[in-house]
Design a protein around this motif. Structure first.
Motif, short mmCIF file in Angstrom:
data_model
loop_
_atom_site.label_atom_id
_atom_site.label_comp_id
_atom_site.label_asym_id
_atom_site.label_seq_id
_atom_site.Cartn_x
_atom_site.Cartn_y
_atom_site.Cartn_z
N ALA A 59 16.90 8.03 0.42
CA ALA A 59 16.29 6.73 1.07
C ALA A 59 14.83 7.17 1.07
O ALA A 59 14.31 8.06 1.19
CB ALA A 59 16.95 6.51 2.32
N GLY A 60 14.02 5.92 1.27
CA GLY A 60 12.74 5.95 1.49
C GLY A 60 12.20 6.60 2.62
O GLY A 60 12.90 6.40 3.78
N ASN A 61 10.72 6.92 2.89
CA ASN A 61 10.40 7.50 4.17
C ASN A 61 10.28 6.28 5.08
O ASN A 61 9.90 5.11 4.78
CB ASN A 61 9.03 8.28 3.81
CG ASN A 61 9.20 9.41 3.17
OD1 ASN A 61 10.45 10.04 3.12
ND2 ASN A 61 8.19 9.68 2.45
N THR A 73 8.34 15.05 9.75
CA THR A 73 7.07 14.47 9.34
C THR A 73 6.44 14.90 7.99
O THR A 73 6.20 15.87 7.70
CB THR A 73 6.11 14.82 10.49
OG1 THR A 73 6.70 14.57 11.66
CG2 THR A 73 4.76 14.26 10.39
N VAL A 74 6.57 13.97 7.11
CA VAL A 74 6.19 14.17 5.67
C VAL A 74 4.48 14.32 5.64
O VAL A 74 3.81 15.25 4.95
CB VAL A 74 6.29 13.26 4.75
CG1 VAL A 74 6.01 13.26 3.31
CG2 VAL A 74 7.83 12.98 4.55
N ARG A 75 3.75 13.41 6.37
CA ARG A 75 2.38 13.59 6.52
C ARG A 75 1.95 12.64 7.62
O ARG A 75 2.61 11.68 8.11
CB ARG A 75 1.56 13.11 5.12
CG ARG A 75 1.88 11.60 4.81
CD ARG A 75 0.93 11.47 3.70
NE ARG A 75 1.06 9.91 3.00
CZ ARG A 75 0.21 9.14 2.65
NH1 ARG A 75 -1.02 9.65 2.53
NH2 ARG A 75 0.55 8.03 2.07
N GLU A 90 4.42 9.41 8.12
CA GLU A 90 5.41 9.30 7.26
C GLU A 90 6.67 10.22 7.69
O GLU A 90 6.33 11.24 7.92
CB GLU A 90 5.27 9.23 5.58
CG GLU A 90 4.54 8.24 5.14
CD GLU A 90 4.11 8.27 3.78
OE1 GLU A 90 4.90 9.02 2.86
OE2 GLU A 90 2.99 7.87 3.17
N ILE A 91 7.69 9.58 7.94
CA ILE A 91 8.92 10.49 8.41
C ILE A 91 9.90 10.21 7.45
O ILE A 91 10.55 9.26 6.90
CB ILE A 91 9.49 10.08 9.69
CG1 ILE A 91 8.44 10.03 10.79
CG2 ILE A 91 10.62 11.10 10.21
CD1 ILE A 91 7.53 10.83 11.05
N ALA A 92 10.33 11.28 7.07
CA ALA A 92 11.53 11.66 6.04
C ALA A 92 12.83 11.37 6.47
O ALA A 92 13.07 11.31 7.71
CB ALA A 92 11.42 12.98 5.34
N VAL A 111 0.81 -1.31 -0.06
CA VAL A 111 -0.03 -0.03 0.12
C VAL A 111 0.63 1.25 -0.04
O VAL A 111 0.44 2.23 -1.01
CB VAL A 111 -0.76 -0.08 1.40
CG1 VAL A 111 -1.75 1.19 1.39
CG2 VAL A 111 -1.95 -1.24 0.93
N TYR A 112 2.04 1.19 0.69
CA TYR A 112 2.89 2.40 0.84
C TYR A 112 4.02 2.24 0.15
O TYR A 112 5.22 2.84 0.48
CB TYR A 112 3.15 2.71 2.31
CG TYR A 112 1.80 3.05 3.21
CD1 TYR A 112 1.08 4.40 2.93
CD2 TYR A 112 1.00 2.39 3.98
CE1 TYR A 112 0.01 4.90 3.82
CE2 TYR A 112 -0.12 2.49 4.35
CZ TYR A 112 -0.55 3.78 4.37
OH TYR A 112 -1.85 4.21 4.90
N ASP A 113 4.13 1.50 -0.88
CA ASP A 113 5.19 0.83 -1.58
C ASP A 113 6.12 2.33 -2.18
O ASP A 113 7.18 2.54 -2.18
CB ASP A 113 5.07 0.11 -2.77
CG ASP A 113 6.16 -0.26 -3.54
OD1 ASP A 113 7.09 -0.67 -2.98
OD2 ASP A 113 6.14 -0.33 -4.55
N ALA A 114 5.29 3.23 -2.70
CA ALA A 114 5.82 4.49 -3.39
C ALA A 114 6.47 5.30 -2.56
O ALA A 114 7.74 6.01 -2.60
CB ALA A 114 4.86 5.27 -3.97
N ASP A 115 6.03 5.21 -1.10
CA ASP A 115 6.56 6.10 -0.22
C ASP A 115 8.00 5.37 0.52
O ASP A 115 8.80 6.01 0.80
CB ASP A 115 5.72 6.62 0.94
CG ASP A 115 4.24 7.06 0.26
OD1 ASP A 115 4.54 8.31 -0.19
OD2 ASP A 115 3.27 6.23 0.32
#
Length: 619
Positions: free
Chosen positions: A231-233, A512-514, A505-507, A198-202
């Motif tokens: 790197a990913g979130n 905090t991205v969202r 989601e944390i960068a 579900v959160y693959d792109a992030d």
């Protein structure tokens, strides 16, 4: 001789003119185009894959993280420049790795038309990994003898690690090779199932790139430029790893103990926010089995374990369903504070519908009807509504409780359950009429009679359908997640959430991205007065109702729990055991639901499992 010499002169002159014309075309007319093509053929773009983001629980404890592992990779271009196409190198490599030659060779092949997997779907200018988690000894054998392994390298690279083993395997999902490299990231690994999907792109991050110059043989000469990967979130979830462990232990013990039980599911949900605190299915598996690829034999062993029963399994809910029937009956005009007879059986049309074990419980109010789980009172409600032409009231009310559709949880493959009504009955009849109306001599007399009845009158919503519906039997199907959401709505005053597992989601730099908030998607069509009445009735179930035996010795004064047992009959199988609950009863915070397939009565299998979960939560 002179005519022959003339012909030769003419031929020579013609050839010279053709050569000169071609030189003019290549160098002058099309010179710029060929010069550009020659330059482009020497520049190659290589994608630098990013490090995948971690998945952590609500307290920051890693559920999925990256660790370094020794990975052996092969340079495809260097391999193809060997005299034998690299066969000898791959043979020696297979021997060192302890793998069949064909397995190693197949992983180095490029995925092209007509080439079957396994193969490499990425760029030939990228190193192709052929083995992960290689031993230090094997890696040293390769590194110390480069003359025997040209184009082969052994280096430490990040791979997925699961610190808690099989914990929350269905929730987390896994990563595996995709069909083609993603054009945005250039990676071939993609999230499969669970949060990874579900959160693959992030989680993927952003790929880097490298421009290299290659010679005419394809060998890399030098690097022109390079942009680093991002790197990913990090995905923060609402899962509490401690509670998840308690839930999985309790579920496993309940399935193992219940005679004939084959599977189970459990969900813990925060009734105030709609966040999932724990969710489990049994049997489960370890997601680390996917690291480095999986063999056909290993995949066969996973059959039956990959289904996430908490959101994909569907069963009749039994008496846990009576919260919807109670609300519907009061909505239809039955007195909330009235008294009703609970005989051992009740006649619906010309058919007798029995109470559990045929026991008559006397006269009681709705409070006692819920805590003692009297079936015949609800048969009466459903039959009288059916006689009045209001047979669809209970199905409509159940749909308002969120049943019959997916909850919208952020996990893939969720089942919708089923709320049967007149329209569903007619649609099913139309879909099966041809089969039922077809004469088949192989059918037994009983099956033939049923088929004939379905052929002629299968579209009718009968009184028996309404009666079965009222106690969560017949064609009703729910998932454990749907049931816990409905009980959470009763507990919180009527808010129906679309549950969420992910929280934020944390960068990579800590921003905090969202923030991910479960949306409210509806409200129960029940007054606050009726909901409070139902909550008080459910609080009596563990004290002196159907779950009193399961909660004997539990300090209900200190930790009051409200709940409802459910025993759903299943043709040809043992009963499905349910227990749905929330606590503290007066001011609920969490809801817990357990289902044990073929576990027996709700009081004998599911209720003790829920008790163990609450004991763990309250320590």
């Amino acid at each position: 001789m002179r005519p022959r010499l003339l012909v030769l002169h003419i031929l020579f002159a013609s050839l010279m003119l053709i050569v000169l014309g071609r030189l003019w075309d290549v160098q002058i007319r099309s010179g710029d185009r060929y010069a550009k093509a020659a330059t482009e053929s020497h520049i190659r773009h290589v994608v630098v894959p990013p490090v995948r983001g971690e998945i952590v629980d609500s307290r920051g404890r890693p559920l999925v993280r990256n660790r370094t592992a020794m990975v052996v990779s092969v340079d495809y271009i260097a391999l193809t420049h060997q005299r034998d196409g690299g066969r000898a190198v791959l043979g020696r490599l297979a021997e060192v790795l302890g793998l069949p030659y064909q397995e190693v060779a197949s992983r180095v092949r490029l995925c092209e038309t007509g080439v079957r997997r396994p193969c490499w779907p990425g760029s030939p200018y990228q190193s192709i990994p052929v083995a992960e988690q290689v031993s230090r000894r094997s890696a040293l054998q390769i590194a110390e003898r480069p003359e025997l392994f040209p184009g082969v390298s052994a280096e430490l690279l990040p791979v997925r690690q699961y610190p808690y083993g099989s914990l929350a395997a269905h929730l987390l999902g896994y990563i595996a090779p995709g069909g083609e490299p993603d054009p945005a990231t250039g990676v071939r690994l993609e999230g499969r199932d669970g949060l990874e999907a579900v959160y693959d792109a992030d989680l993927r991050g952003r790929a880097g790139s490298r421009q290299v110059v290659v010679d005419t043989t394809g060998q890399v000469v030098r690097t022109v430029s390079e942009v680093g990967a991002v790197a990913g979130n990090t995905l923060v979830t609402s899962i509490d790893a401690g509670i998840q462990q308690i839930v999985e232990r309790s579920l496993r013990a309940a399935v193992t103990k219940a005679r004939g039980a084959d599977s189970g599911a459990a969900v813990v949900m925060d009734v105030r926010t709609g966040r999932i605190v724990a969710m489990a299915g049994y049997p489960t598996y370890s997601p680390s089995v996917w690291t480095g690829g999986i063999s056909t034999a290993e995949y066969r062993k996973l059959r039956g374990r990959l289904t996430f029963r908490a959101i994909q399994g569907q069963w009749p809910p039994g008496s846990t369903w009576k919260i919807t029937s109670t609300a519907a009956a009061v909505r239809a005009g039955y007195d909330l504070n009235g008294t009703y007879s609970c005989p051992g059986s009740y006649l619906v049309g010309d058919r007798s519908f029995r109470n559990f074990d045929g026991i008559a419980l006397g006269t009681m109010n709705l409070h006692r009807a819920l805590s003692a789980s009297c079936d015949t009172i609800f048969y009466r409600f459903a039959y009288e509504l059916w006689l009045k032409g209001r047979g669809d009231l209970m199905p409509r009310n159940a749909k308002a409780f969120g049943f019959g559709r997916t909850t919208g949880v952020d996990l893939p493959g969720e089942a919708a359950g089923r709320v049967p009504d007149r329209s569903w009955k007619r649609a099913t009849w139309l879909a099966t009429r041809a089969v039922n109306c077809k004469k088949d001599k192989r059918r037994s007399a009983y099956v033939a009679a049923i088929a004939k009845e379905q052929c002629l009158e299968g579209y009718r919503w009968r009184a028996g359908d309404a009666a079965n519906f009222a106690i969560g039997q017949g064609d009703v199907l729910v998932t454990p997640l749907q049931l816990v959401r409905a009980y959470a709505a009763v507990a919180n005053g009527g808010k129906l959430f679309s549950p969420r597992v992910a929280k934020a989601e944390i960068a990579p730099d800590g921003r905090t991205v969202r923030t991910i908030t479960p949306p409210v998607v509806g409200r129960l069509p029940v007054s606050g007065k009726v909901l409070a009445y139902i909550r008080r009735a459910l609080a009596d179930v563990p004290r002196n109702g159907t779950a009193a035996g399961a909660f004997h010795g539990f300090d209900l004064d200190k930790h009051p729990i409200a709940g409802k047992t459910g025993t759903a009959e299943s043709y040809g199988k043992h009963d499905t055991s349910w227990f749905a609950s929330f606590a503290p009863a007066a001011k609920p915070r969490l809801a817990v639901v357990v289902m044990i397939s073929q576990g027996g009565t709700g009081a004998s299998a599911a209720a003790p499992a829920v008790r163990r979960i609450w004991e763990g939560i309250y320590r």
